[in-house]
Design a protein around this motif. Structure first.
Motif, PDB file in Angstrom:
ATOM      1  N   THR A  23       0.831  -1.205   0.000  1.00 28.65           N
ATOM      2  CA  THR A  23       0.000   0.000   0.000  1.00 28.65           C
ATOM      3  C   THR A  23       0.865   1.255   0.000  1.00 28.65           C
ATOM      4  N   ARG A  24       1.918   1.244   0.789  1.00 32.90           N
ATOM      5  CA  ARG A  24       2.813   2.401   0.868  1.00 32.90           C
ATOM      6  C   ARG A  24       3.470   2.672  -0.484  1.00 32.90           C
ATOM      7  N   ALA A  25       3.881   1.605  -1.181  1.00 34.55           N
ATOM      8  CA  ALA A  25       4.501   1.776  -2.494  1.00 34.55           C
ATOM      9  C   ALA A  25       3.496   2.301  -3.513  1.00 34.55           C
ATOM     10  N   ARG A  26       2.257   1.820  -3.427  1.00 32.77           N
ATOM     11  CA  ARG A  26       1.228   2.279  -4.362  1.00 32.77           C
ATOM     12  C   ARG A  26       0.887   3.745  -4.164  1.00 32.77           C
ATOM     13  N   MET A  27       0.928   4.176  -2.914  1.00 36.57           N
ATOM     14  CA  MET A  27       0.544   5.554  -2.597  1.00 36.57           C
ATOM     15  C   MET A  27       1.697   6.543  -2.728  1.00 36.57           C
ATOM     16  N   ALA A  28       2.924   6.046  -2.801  1.00 38.68           N
ATOM     17  CA  ALA A  28       4.089   6.938  -2.801  1.00 38.68           C
ATOM     18  C   ALA A  28       4.036   8.025  -3.865  1.00 38.68           C
ATOM     19  N   PRO A  29       3.697   7.702  -5.135  1.00 38.47           N
ATOM     20  CA  PRO A  29       3.653   8.771  -6.141  1.00 38.47           C
ATOM     21  C   PRO A  29       2.618   9.850  -5.822  1.00 38.47           C
ATOM     22  N   LYS A  30       1.470   9.429  -5.307  1.00 35.61           N
ATOM     23  CA  LYS A  30       0.426  10.399  -4.969  1.00 35.61           C
ATOM     24  C   LYS A  30       0.849  11.294  -3.804  1.00 35.61           C
ATOM     25  N   LEU A  31       1.549  10.700  -2.842  1.00 39.44           N
ATOM     26  CA  LEU A  31       2.050  11.489  -1.715  1.00 39.44           C
ATOM     27  C   LEU A  31       3.100  12.493  -2.171  1.00 39.44           C
ATOM     28  N   GLN A  32       3.928  12.083  -3.135  1.00 36.35           N
ATOM     29  CA  GLN A  32       4.938  13.006  -3.670  1.00 36.35           C
ATOM     30  C   GLN A  32       4.286  14.201  -4.350  1.00 36.35           C
ATOM     31  N   VAL A  33       3.185  13.940  -5.054  1.00 38.73           N
ATOM     32  CA  VAL A  33       2.461  15.036  -5.708  1.00 38.73           C
ATOM     33  C   VAL A  33       1.924  16.015  -4.672  1.00 38.73           C
ATOM     34  N   LEU A  34       1.334  15.471  -3.611  1.00 37.31           N
ATOM     35  CA  LEU A  34       0.791  16.337  -2.548  1.00 37.31           C
ATOM     36  C   LEU A  34       1.900  17.144  -1.886  1.00 37.31           C
ATOM     37  N   GLN A  35       3.039  16.511  -1.662  1.00 38.39           N
ATOM     38  CA  GLN A  35       4.147  17.221  -1.013  1.00 38.39           C
ATOM     39  C   GLN A  35       4.669  18.361  -1.866  1.00 38.39           C
ATOM     40  N   ARG A  36       4.699  18.158  -3.185  1.00 38.21           N
ATOM     41  CA  ARG A  36       5.128  19.241  -4.066  1.00 38.21           C
ATOM     42  C   ARG A  36       4.073  20.347  -4.147  1.00 38.21           C
ATOM     43  N   ARG A  37       2.813  19.913  -4.195  1.00 34.68           N
ATOM     44  CA  ARG A  37       1.728  20.876  -4.388  1.00 34.68           C
ATOM     45  C   ARG A  37       1.514  21.754  -3.154  1.00 34.68           C
ATOM     46  N   HIS A  38       1.715  21.167  -1.965  1.00 41.58           N
ATOM     47  CA  HIS A  38       1.415  21.897  -0.726  1.00 41.58           C
ATOM     48  C   HIS A  38       2.661  22.050   0.142  1.00 41.58           C
ATOM     49  N   LYS A  39       3.810  22.183  -0.495  1.00 39.02           N
ATOM     50  CA  LYS A  39       5.050  22.232   0.279  1.00 39.02           C
ATOM     51  C   LYS A  39       5.144  23.467   1.169  1.00 39.02           C
ATOM     52  N   LEU A  55      -1.330  20.244   3.598  1.00 46.67           N
ATOM     53  CA  LEU A  55      -0.674  18.985   3.256  1.00 46.67           C
ATOM     54  C   LEU A  55      -1.136  17.866   4.169  1.00 46.67           C
ATOM     55  N   GLN A  56      -1.208  18.149   5.457  1.00 46.47           N
ATOM     56  CA  GLN A  56      -1.662  17.131   6.402  1.00 46.47           C
ATOM     57  C   GLN A  56      -3.108  16.739   6.129  1.00 46.47           C
ATOM     58  N   ARG A  57      -3.957  17.724   5.844  1.00 44.72           N
ATOM     59  CA  ARG A  57      -5.372  17.451   5.580  1.00 44.72           C
ATOM     60  C   ARG A  57      -5.541  16.608   4.308  1.00 44.72           C
ATOM     61  N   GLU A  58      -4.828  16.978   3.250  1.00 46.43           N
ATOM     62  CA  GLU A  58      -4.940  16.246   1.993  1.00 46.43           C
ATOM     63  C   GLU A  58      -4.329  14.848   2.100  1.00 46.43           C
ATOM     64  N   THR A  59      -3.284  14.729   2.908  1.00 52.10           N
ATOM     65  CA  THR A  59      -2.664  13.422   3.105  1.00 52.10           C
ATOM     66  C   THR A  59      -3.633  12.469   3.809  1.00 52.10           C
ATOM     67  N   MET A  60      -4.271  12.944   4.858  1.00 60.23           N
ATOM     68  CA  MET A  60      -5.233  12.111   5.572  1.00 60.23           C
ATOM     69  C   MET A  60      -6.417  11.752   4.679  1.00 60.23           C
ATOM     70  N   LYS A  61      -6.830  12.692   3.822  1.00 57.87           N
ATOM     71  CA  LYS A  61      -7.926  12.417   2.884  1.00 57.87           C
ATOM     72  C   LYS A  61      -7.516  11.333   1.900  1.00 57.87           C
TER      73      LYS A  61
END
Length: 252
Positions: free
Chosen positions: A64-80, A86-92
């Motif tokens: 699951t962590r590997a599958r979500m990694a690209p999406k988490l990277q996008v969020l980190q760039r978008r809400h850096k 970032l925390q809210r979108e990550t939990m969502k």
């Protein structure tokens, strides 16, 4: 203060000791003087068998962590620049994926009490007020309660001690090297970050931490470590086939 002096923990440890020594007694007609060492190996296999569900849970969490990694990277760039967002979108994202950010921690927490009791069997010279006879049992002339560093410091280092510990430690190193080669972490597909190569090298070196620990712990614990790392390698190979981790594809 020794936690295992408290009645509930003391009783648990004494029960585990009774099972181990009872198993050694059953094996004695077959394995002779090595019965206690064989009992340690069998007990370790039984413990690892009981803990198979935690290994499955860990494999699922890794997938699951590997599958979500690209999406988490996008969020980190978008809400850096907006940590709250970032925390809210990550939990969502975790909620949408029906996953938990703490999924990988649960298997470790479940294993800890079981492993703690097993290690206590090998480290305590007295259990529930009586001597721990396991540590006086020998394999190839070496007491299960002896450690390599202790023998060296106490002046009791002998050829049997060197050979037995040498075999155990070399086997642990061999398993660690196989594990390092088969499960070598790969840099993210989006490119390496500063220090990432150093981190990957450190992760590789940490594979050999068990071999270092085997130098300091009693021989009984060393046997436990050897069987555990060999079991873990085999289990990871099987579970990686069952729950494959696909290479991360960076998203934009």
């Amino acid at each position: 203060m020794d936690l295992f002096s408290f009645p509930p923990l003391s009783t648990t440890l004494d029960s585990a000791y009774a099972v181990l020594m009872g198993l050694a007694a059953l094996l004695q007609p077959i394995t002779g003087g090595a019965s206690a060492a064989v009992a340690v190996v069998i007990l370790t296999l039984l413990v690892r068998t009981v803990l198979i569900p935690t290994g499955v849970a860990q494999a699922k969490a890794d997938q699951t962590r590997a599958r979500m990694a690209p999406k988490l990277q996008v969020l980190q760039r978008r809400h850096k620049n907006d940590r709250e967002c970032l925390q809210r979108e990550t939990m969502k994202l975790y909620a949408d994926e029906k996953a938990s950010p703490f999924a990988g921690c649960a298997p470790v927490l479940i294993q800890a009490p079981v492993v703690g009791v097993i290690y206590a069997l090998f480290l305590h010279t007295a259990i529930a007020g009586h001597p721990n006879d396991l540590l006086t049992e020998r394999v190839f002339g070496v007491p299960l309660g002896a450690s390599l560093i202790g023998s060296l410091g106490g002046g009791s280092l002998s050829l049997p001690v060197i050979v037995v510990f040498g075999v155990v430690i070399l086997l642990i190193v061999a398993v660690a090297e196989i594990t390092r080669r088969l499960f070598r972490p790969e840099p993210t597909a989006s490119g390496s970050t500063p220090g990432s190569e150093g981190i990957l090298r450190l992760v590789g070196v940490l594979q050999f931490g068990t071999a270092v620990a085997a130098v300091f712990v009693p021989l009984a614990a060393g046997l436990y470590l050897l069987v555990t790392v060999a079991w873990t390698l085999a289990q990871r190979l099987i579970l990686r086939r069952r729950f494959p981790i696909e290479p991360s594809i960076p998203q934009t």
